[in-house]
Write a protein that holds these residues in place. Structure first.
Motif, PDB file in Angstrom:
ATOM      1  N   LYS A 251       0.799  -1.212   0.000  1.00  0.00           N
ATOM      2  CA  LYS A 251       0.000   0.000   0.000  1.00  0.00           C
ATOM      3  C   LYS A 251       0.843   1.279   0.000  1.00  0.00           C
ATOM      4  CE  LYS A 251      -3.962  -2.230   2.241  1.00  0.00           C
ATOM      5  NZ  LYS A 251      -4.841  -2.166   1.051  1.00  0.00           N
ATOM      6  N   SER A 252       2.059   1.174  -0.490  1.00  0.00           N
ATOM      7  CA  SER A 252       2.933   2.349  -0.517  1.00  0.00           C
ATOM      8  C   SER A 252       2.381   3.464  -1.400  1.00  0.00           C
ATOM      9  CB  SER A 252       4.327   1.951  -1.003  1.00  0.00           C
ATOM     10  OG  SER A 252       4.945   1.062  -0.100  1.00  0.00           O
ATOM     11  N   ASP A 253       1.647   3.098  -2.451  1.00  0.00           N
ATOM     12  CA  ASP A 253       1.063   4.123  -3.321  1.00  0.00           C
ATOM     13  C   ASP A 253      -0.246   4.675  -2.759  1.00  0.00           C
ATOM     14  OD1 ASP A 253       3.116   3.842  -5.140  1.00  0.00           O
ATOM     15  OD2 ASP A 253       2.065   2.294  -6.304  1.00  0.00           O
ATOM     16  N   GLN A 254      -0.770   4.028  -1.723  1.00  0.00           N
ATOM     17  CA  GLN A 254      -2.067   4.436  -1.154  1.00  0.00           C
ATOM     18  C   GLN A 254      -1.915   5.242   0.133  1.00  0.00           C
ATOM     19  OE1 GLN A 254      -5.163   1.340  -0.554  1.00  0.00           O
ATOM     20  NE2 GLN A 254      -5.261   2.058   1.571  1.00  0.00           N
ATOM     21  N   VAL A 255      -1.052   4.785   1.036  1.00  0.00           N
ATOM     22  CA  VAL A 255      -0.925   5.405   2.363  1.00  0.00           C
ATOM     23  C   VAL A 255       0.191   6.441   2.334  1.00  0.00           C
ATOM     24  CG1 VAL A 255      -0.573   5.016   4.828  1.00  0.00           C
ATOM     25  CG2 VAL A 255      -1.743   3.274   3.448  1.00  0.00           C
ATOM     26  N   TYR A 256      -0.166   7.675   2.575  1.00  0.00           N
ATOM     27  CA  TYR A 256       0.778   8.800   2.559  1.00  0.00           C
ATOM     28  C   TYR A 256       1.375   8.930   3.955  1.00  0.00           C
ATOM     29  CZ  TYR A 256       2.535  13.484   1.346  1.00  0.00           C
ATOM     30  OH  TYR A 256       3.318  14.577   1.083  1.00  0.00           O
ATOM     31  N   LEU A 257       2.686   8.661   4.078  1.00  0.00           N
ATOM     32  CA  LEU A 257       3.343   8.640   5.387  1.00  0.00           C
ATOM     33  C   LEU A 257       4.175   9.909   5.588  1.00  0.00           C
ATOM     34  CD1 LEU A 257       4.169   7.287   8.038  1.00  0.00           C
ATOM     35  CD2 LEU A 257       5.917   6.003   6.750  1.00  0.00           C
ATOM     36  N   VAL A 258       3.875  10.604   6.678  1.00  0.00           N
ATOM     37  CA  VAL A 258       4.609  11.816   7.065  1.00  0.00           C
ATOM     38  C   VAL A 258       5.377  11.525   8.352  1.00  0.00           C
ATOM     39  CG1 VAL A 258       4.457  14.245   7.690  1.00  0.00           C
ATOM     40  CG2 VAL A 258       2.799  13.263   6.093  1.00  0.00           C
ATOM     41  N   THR A 259       6.646  11.886   8.382  1.00  0.00           N
ATOM     42  CA  THR A 259       7.438  11.724   9.592  1.00  0.00           C
ATOM     43  C   THR A 259       8.356  12.924   9.764  1.00  0.00           C
ATOM     44  OG1 THR A 259       8.871  10.187  10.813  1.00  0.00           O
ATOM     45  CG2 THR A 259       9.324  10.473   8.462  1.00  0.00           C
ATOM     46  N   SER A 260       9.126  12.918  10.835  1.00  0.00           N
ATOM     47  CA  SER A 260      10.079  14.007  11.069  1.00  0.00           C
ATOM     48  C   SER A 260      11.335  13.450  11.709  1.00  0.00           C
ATOM     49  CB  SER A 260       9.471  15.080  11.984  1.00  0.00           C
ATOM     50  OG  SER A 260       9.155  14.542  13.260  1.00  0.00           O
ATOM     51  N   GLY A 261      12.425  14.196  11.595  1.00  0.00           N
ATOM     52  CA  GLY A 261      13.696  13.743  12.152  1.00  0.00           C
ATOM     53  C   GLY A 261      14.782  14.761  11.930  1.00  0.00           C
ATOM     54  N   GLY A 262      16.009  14.358  12.234  1.00  0.00           N
ATOM     55  CA  GLY A 262      17.133  15.284  12.195  1.00  0.00           C
ATOM     56  C   GLY A 262      17.744  15.514  10.840  1.00  0.00           C
ATOM     57  N   GLY A 263      17.238  14.845   9.807  1.00  0.00           N
ATOM     58  CA  GLY A 263      17.723  15.085   8.452  1.00  0.00           C
ATOM     59  C   GLY A 263      18.968  14.305   8.087  1.00  0.00           C
ATOM     60  N   ASN A 264      19.188  13.164   8.742  1.00  0.00           N
ATOM     61  CA  ASN A 264      20.390  12.402   8.392  1.00  0.00           C
ATOM     62  C   ASN A 264      20.212  11.670   7.060  1.00  0.00           C
ATOM     63  OD1 ASN A 264      18.740  10.275   9.088  1.00  0.00           O
ATOM     64  ND2 ASN A 264      20.254   9.233  10.334  1.00  0.00           N
ATOM     65  N   ARG A 265      21.305  11.143   6.559  1.00  0.00           N
ATOM     66  CA  ARG A 265      21.298  10.567   5.213  1.00  0.00           C
ATOM     67  C   ARG A 265      20.367   9.363   5.105  1.00  0.00           C
ATOM     68  NH1 ARG A 265      20.931  11.796   0.321  1.00  0.00           N
ATOM     69  NH2 ARG A 265      21.034   9.895  -0.917  1.00  0.00           N
ATOM     70  N   VAL A 266      20.250   8.576   6.165  1.00  0.00           N
ATOM     71  CA  VAL A 266      19.369   7.410   6.134  1.00  0.00           C
ATOM     72  C   VAL A 266      17.914   7.837   5.955  1.00  0.00           C
ATOM     73  CG1 VAL A 266      18.521   5.432   7.447  1.00  0.00           C
ATOM     74  CG2 VAL A 266      20.947   6.006   7.513  1.00  0.00           C
ATOM     75  N   GLY A 267      17.501   8.882   6.663  1.00  0.00           N
ATOM     76  CA  GLY A 267      16.143   9.392   6.494  1.00  0.00           C
ATOM     77  C   GLY A 267      15.882   9.846   5.074  1.00  0.00           C
ATOM     78  N   CYS A 268      16.873  10.523   4.487  1.00  0.00           N
ATOM     79  CA  CYS A 268      16.727  10.975   3.102  1.00  0.00           C
ATOM     80  C   CYS A 268      16.645   9.799   2.128  1.00  0.00           C
ATOM     81  CB  CYS A 268      17.885  11.886   2.732  1.00  0.00           C
ATOM     82  SG  CYS A 268      17.849  13.487   3.579  1.00  0.00           S
ATOM     83  N   GLU A 269      17.416   8.757   2.401  1.00  0.00           N
ATOM     84  CA  GLU A 269      17.359   7.567   1.541  1.00  0.00           C
ATOM     85  C   GLU A 269      15.978   6.929   1.605  1.00  0.00           C
ATOM     86  OE1 GLU A 269      20.563   5.218   2.996  1.00  0.00           O
ATOM     87  OE2 GLU A 269      22.102   6.297   1.830  1.00  0.00           O
ATOM     88  N   ASN A 270      15.352   6.971   2.766  1.00  0.00           N
ATOM     89  CA  ASN A 270      13.994   6.420   2.883  1.00  0.00           C
ATOM     90  C   ASN A 270      12.980   7.248   2.093  1.00  0.00           C
ATOM     91  OD1 ASN A 270      14.567   4.140   4.450  1.00  0.00           O
ATOM     92  ND2 ASN A 270      14.519   5.326   6.351  1.00  0.00           N
ATOM     93  N   VAL A 271      13.252   8.536   1.939  1.00  0.00           N
ATOM     94  CA  VAL A 271      12.426   9.364   1.051  1.00  0.00           C
ATOM     95  C   VAL A 271      12.652   8.945  -0.395  1.00  0.00           C
ATOM     96  CG1 VAL A 271      11.993  11.699   0.201  1.00  0.00           C
ATOM     97  CG2 VAL A 271      12.376  11.324   2.650  1.00  0.00           C
ATOM     98  N   GLU A 272      13.911   8.782  -0.766  1.00  0.00           N
ATOM     99  CA  GLU A 272      14.245   8.389  -2.134  1.00  0.00           C
ATOM    100  C   GLU A 272      13.631   7.043  -2.498  1.00  0.00           C
ATOM    101  OE1 GLU A 272      18.463   8.541  -1.723  1.00  0.00           O
ATOM    102  OE2 GLU A 272      18.627  10.571  -2.549  1.00  0.00           O
ATOM    103  N   LYS A 273      13.566   6.141  -1.540  1.00  0.00           N
ATOM    104  CA  LYS A 273      13.004   4.805  -1.770  1.00  0.00           C
ATOM    105  C   LYS A 273      11.474   4.799  -1.766  1.00  0.00           C
ATOM    106  CE  LYS A 273      16.900   2.501   0.528  1.00  0.00           C
ATOM    107  NZ  LYS A 273      17.317   1.771   1.758  1.00  0.00           N
ATOM    108  N   GLY A 274      10.876   5.919  -1.408  1.00  0.00           N
ATOM    109  CA  GLY A 274       9.417   5.989  -1.364  1.00  0.00           C
ATOM    110  C   GLY A 274       8.822   5.477  -0.069  1.00  0.00           C
ATOM    111  N   LEU A 275       9.657   5.234   0.950  1.00  0.00           N
ATOM    112  CA  LEU A 275       9.146   4.761   2.243  1.00  0.00           C
ATOM    113  C   LEU A 275       8.514   5.896   3.038  1.00  0.00           C
ATOM    114  CD1 LEU A 275      12.070   2.358   3.225  1.00  0.00           C
ATOM    115  CD2 LEU A 275       9.818   1.746   2.315  1.00  0.00           C
ATOM    116  N   PHE A 276       9.115   7.086   2.963  1.00  0.00           N
ATOM    117  CA  PHE A 276       8.554   8.296   3.561  1.00  0.00           C
ATOM    118  C   PHE A 276       8.100   9.210   2.424  1.00  0.00           C
ATOM    119  CE2 PHE A 276      11.928   7.915   7.158  1.00  0.00           C
ATOM    120  CZ  PHE A 276      11.207   6.891   7.755  1.00  0.00           C
ATOM    121  N   ASN A 277       6.859   9.670   2.481  1.00  0.00           N
ATOM    122  CA  ASN A 277       6.381  10.611   1.463  1.00  0.00           C
ATOM    123  C   ASN A 277       6.775  12.046   1.784  1.00  0.00           C
ATOM    124  OD1 ASN A 277       3.992   8.303   1.682  1.00  0.00           O
ATOM    125  ND2 ASN A 277       4.574   8.817  -0.405  1.00  0.00           N
TER     126      ASN A 277
END
Length: 336
Positions: A251-277
């Motif tokens: 359901k990655s295309d259905q559920v829009y996930l919003v999160t927050s954090g310190g902006g480290n590279r791992v968090g950004c990679e999760n955005v690139e992978k489509g895990l965090f919208n």
């Protein structure tokens, strides 16, 4: 005879000129620089985090350690390792030891409140970093959690409100219910949702910052609400579990996930992978720079501990697939 006198005078003038030039080459002492370094040298700063070993605290510590070395004051860490009791004992001990300044990362809004007041009464200055207590201190540097909540909720409303999504159902994953990141962020979320009664919160549960618990919660929520439209998480480290459950359910295309954090590279990679919208970053490197400036300011100030209380809510950056880039993201090696 007159010619010899003129030659002697010219030689003296030349020597005087050389002496003046040499004096100028030595430069001019900057009394402000001298006073700055002299005042800071030998001071003692202690960091009491929630725990070491994760991106936020390691990032701040790296920057504080670097400034302490540059300005010749001592820097120590008393690591409670996620134990509020251990943190309480550390603070109690520090009140007796009397360092010049404590940088404090609160587990919740109440546990350290009395000790903050005691420390300031003992003449110890306190900077709270990113998680506030009910007791105000000499300074707070960090995120405005109410603002994060409002930004997250507005993004969810845009995605799921007015028939834009598969439904108007959303879930909220918190961390620790009494933490500043929870109580203030929830206030911001519900300030927005109050204006949008069409949005239905079908689940609001605490994960205790545990990614596996977050995954389990979202598994259940999706089973009970297969038409879930969106989810708001409190912290990116725990929300990797939420994202994993959404992906596993297809359901990655259905559920829009919003999160927050310190902006480290791992968090950004999760955005690139489509895990965090949407990833709302409060930017640890920027926080570290502001924190260091506050440490230096307070160590130099003659004002007694607790006399003047200030705060600064640092800017936030909304990171999506469209704007994720190295400038918005960092690694610990960048800060060391």
């Amino acid at each position: 005879m007159f010619t010899k006198i003129k030659i002697a005078i010219a030689a003296c003038v030349a020597l005087i000129g050389i002496g003046a030039a040499q004096a100028q080459d030595k430069g001019l002492e900057n009394p402000r620089s001298t006073a700055f370094h002299k005042t800071l040298a030998g001071k003692k700063v202690v960091f009491v985090p929630l725990s070491m070993g994760f991106d936020l605290t390691e990032g701040w510590a790296a920057q504080m350690r670097k400034q302490a070395a540059r300005l010749n004051y001592s820097f120590e860490i008393r690591d409670p390792a996620w134990s509020t009791d251990a943190g309480t004992r550390a603070l109690s001990s520090l009140i007796t030891e009397k360092p010049d300044l404590i940088v404090l990362h609160n587990p919740d809004i109440q546990s350290y409140a009395r000790l903050i007041n005691q420390a300031q009464a003992a003449g110890i200055k306190i900077v709270q970093i990113n998680l506030e207590s009910n007791s105000t201190s000499d300074s707070y540097v960090g995120a405005d959690w109410t603002e994060i909540g409002e930004q997250a909720a507005n993004a969810i409303v845009k995605k799921c409100g007015a028939g834009n999504g598969v439904s108007r159902k959303i879930a909220i994953d918190t961390g620790v219910p009494t933490a500043a990141s929870d109580v203030f962020q929830l206030d911001g979320i519900y300030k927005v949702l109050k204006q949008h009664p069409e949005i239905q919160v079908v689940s609001q549960q605490a994960t205790e910052y545990n990614a596996e618990k977050a995954r389990s919660i979202m598994d259940t929520v999706l089973q009970q609400n297969p038409d879930l439209c969106g989810a708001i998480g409190i912290w990116d480290n725990q929300d990797t579990g939420t994202a994993s459950a959404i992906k596993q359910a297809g359901k990655s295309d259905q559920v829009y996930l919003v999160t927050s954090g310190g902006g480290n590279r791992v968090g950004c990679e999760n955005v690139e992978k489509g895990l965090f919208n949407l990833y709302i970053s409060y930017n640890v490197p920027l926080q570290g720079d502001i924190l260091n400036a506050e440490i230096a300011r307070l160590l130099m100030s003659d004002s007694p501990a607790g006399k003047v209380k200030t705060l600064y809510f640092n800017p936030l950056t909304q990171i999506t697939k469209e704007n994720v880039n190295p400038r918005n993201c960092w690694t610990l090696d960048d800060l060391k």
